[in-house]
Write an enzyme that holds these catalytic residues in place. Structure first.
Site, PDB file in Angstrom:
ATOM      1  N   ARG A 225       0.857  -1.185   0.000  1.00 50.17           N
ATOM      2  CA  ARG A 225       0.000   0.000   0.000  1.00 50.17           C
ATOM      3  C   ARG A 225       0.894   1.236   0.000  1.00 50.17           C
ATOM      4  NH1 ARG A 225      -3.459  -2.766  -1.617  1.00 50.17           N
ATOM      5  NH2 ARG A 225      -5.445  -3.296  -0.647  1.00 50.17           N
ATOM      6  N   HIS A 273      -1.116   0.383  -9.533  1.00 49.31           N
ATOM      7  CA  HIS A 273      -1.822  -0.571  -8.656  1.00 49.31           C
ATOM      8  C   HIS A 273      -2.355  -1.741  -9.498  1.00 49.31           C
ATOM      9  CE1 HIS A 273      -4.019  -0.959  -4.560  1.00 49.31           C
ATOM     10  NE2 HIS A 273      -3.844  -2.154  -5.109  1.00 49.31           N
TER      11      HIS A 273
END
Ligand code: GLV
Length: 310
Positions: A225, A273
Site C-alpha cells: 500500500r 496498482h
C-alpha cells in the site's frame, strides 16, 4: 435476500457473472441500485465504497473485500459493529504478486535500468556479473503474498529473509520480528520488498530511519500500500544514492497526481496498482461459500482479525 456489489461498473458486471456462475440462485444488486435496504445480506466492496453507507442495511451479515487488502474497510468509520469482514485469499492474486515481485527483483538484480539507458545511448558496455547468492532480499510481511514471493525467490537462488510482527518460521527463510528484527533485517537487505498489510503499526514503516539502515545502493520494491512508504524520505534516499532504485505499484493517493515526482524519476519504476488484480471468476467460489456459511450460521473463511487489522 440480495448481494450488493460496489466498485467500477465494468468490474461489477464481471463479479455478477462470476457469482451467478457459482450460485445461479443469488440475487445480485449493483451499487448505487441497492433496492430495498432490508434485502441486503452481503456486501462485496472495493476501496471507494463508503463504510458508513453499509449501516443502512439492517440484515447485513457479511462484508467481503474485493481484494487481499482490507485497510479500506477498516479505516474510520469502519464496518458496522458486529458485522464480520472477509478478505480474498486467492491463488491468482498470490501468483500475480509473486510475478510482479520477481519481475522487479530481476530488473534490479540484472541491471536492467542501466542496460536500458545504455541501449538508449547506443553504449556497448558489459557491467559486472550479478551474483544471485550474494543479493540478499528482505521481505516485509510473510503472509500469503510474502511467503509465496519468498519461495519463488529462493527457487532462483536468492538468499531470502522475512520480517513479521510476531515471530514466524518459514522454511528456508531467515526470519526476524519486532523493532530490533526490522533494523537487523534492513541492514542486510540488498533488496527490500514490502508486502505488509497496512495497519496503524505498519503505516510509514518505509521511512528515513529504515532506509538509512539499508546497505548503500539497495533497492526498494513496494507492492503493498502507498501508506507504507514516506514518499519524501524515499525520494531523498533515491536522490542521495542511498537507495539505487525503487519499483512501486501503490501510492498515496491513487491515482497518483500527474505532478508527483515519482512519475518522471529516472530511478523509479511504476505500475498503476496493477501488480495483482482480482479475477472475479477465480475469487467467486470463496465469496459464495462465505455467503452460504453466513446464512447457515457456520464459521466463515478468510475472516479479518480486527485486533490485528488484517
Ligand atoms: C489489491 O491491492 C488487493 O488488496 O488485492
Amino acid at each position: 435476500m440480495a448481494v450488493l456489489l460496489s466498485t467500477k461498473a465494468a468490474t461489477m458486471a464481471m463479479w455478477r457473472d462470476a457469482l451467478l456462475a457459482v450460485d445461479p440462485t443469488l440475487e445480485i444488486r449493483m451499487f448505487p441500485d441497492a433496492g430495498e435496504p432490508a434485502d441486503i445480506e452481503a456486501a462485496v466492496v472495493w476501496t471507494a465504497h463508503d463504510m458508513a453507507e453499509l449501516r443502512r442495511y439492517p440484515n447485513l451479515r457479511l462484508i467481503v473485500s474485493m481484494g487481499a487488502g482490507v485497510d479500506h474497510l477498516l479505516r474510520p468509520p469502519g464496518p458496522p459493529p458486529g458485522i464480520p469482514v472477509a478478505r480474498l485469499v486467492d491463488r491468482m492474486l498470490t501468483t500475480q504478486m509473486g510475478e510482479w515481485v520477481l519481475l522487479n527483483v530481476l530488473r534490479f538484480h540484472r541491471q536492467d535500468l542501466e542496460y536500458r539507458a545504455q541501449q538508449r545511448d547506443r553504449v556497448w558496455l558489459e557491467l559486472d556479473a550479478p551474483v544471485t547468492a550474494e543479493r540478499r532480499v528482505g521481505i516485509l510481511g510473510l503472509g500469503e503474498l510474502g511467503t509465496h514471493a519468498a519461495g519463488l525467490l529462493r527457487g532462483l537462488g536468492f538468499p531470502v529473509m522475512g520480517w513479521t510482527r510476531r515471530p514466524r518460521q518459514v522454511e528456508g527463510v531467515e526470519t526476524f520480528h519486532g523493532a530490533d528484527g526490522l533494523a537487523a533485517m534492513a541492514a542486510r537487505s540488498a533488496i527490500l520488498v514490502c508486502l505488509l498489510p497496512l495497519t496503524p503499526e505498519t503505516r510509514g514503516i518505509v521511512n528515513a530511519g529504515l532506509l538509512a539502515r539499508l546497505p548503500r545502493g539497495a533497492f526498494v520494491i513496494n507492492g503493498a500500500r502507498g501508506g507504507h512508504v514516506v514518499d519524501a524520505d524515499l525520494l531523498a534516499a533515491l536522490d542521495s544514492g542511498q537507495v539505487a532504485a525503487a519499483a512501486l505499484d501503490v501510492f498515496q493517493p491513487e491515482p497518483l497526481p500527474p505532478e508527483h515526482p515519482y512519475w518522471s524519476h529516472p530511478r523509479v519504476v511504476m505500475t498503476p496498482h496493477a501488480a495483482s488484480i482480482t479475477i472475479p471468476s477465480s475469487a467467486a467460489p470463496q465469496v459464495v461459500e462465505n455467503i452460504h456459511r453466513a446464512r447457515a450460521g457456520r464459521p466463515l473463511i478468510n475472516l479479518v482479525d480486527f485486533s490485528a487489522g488484517y
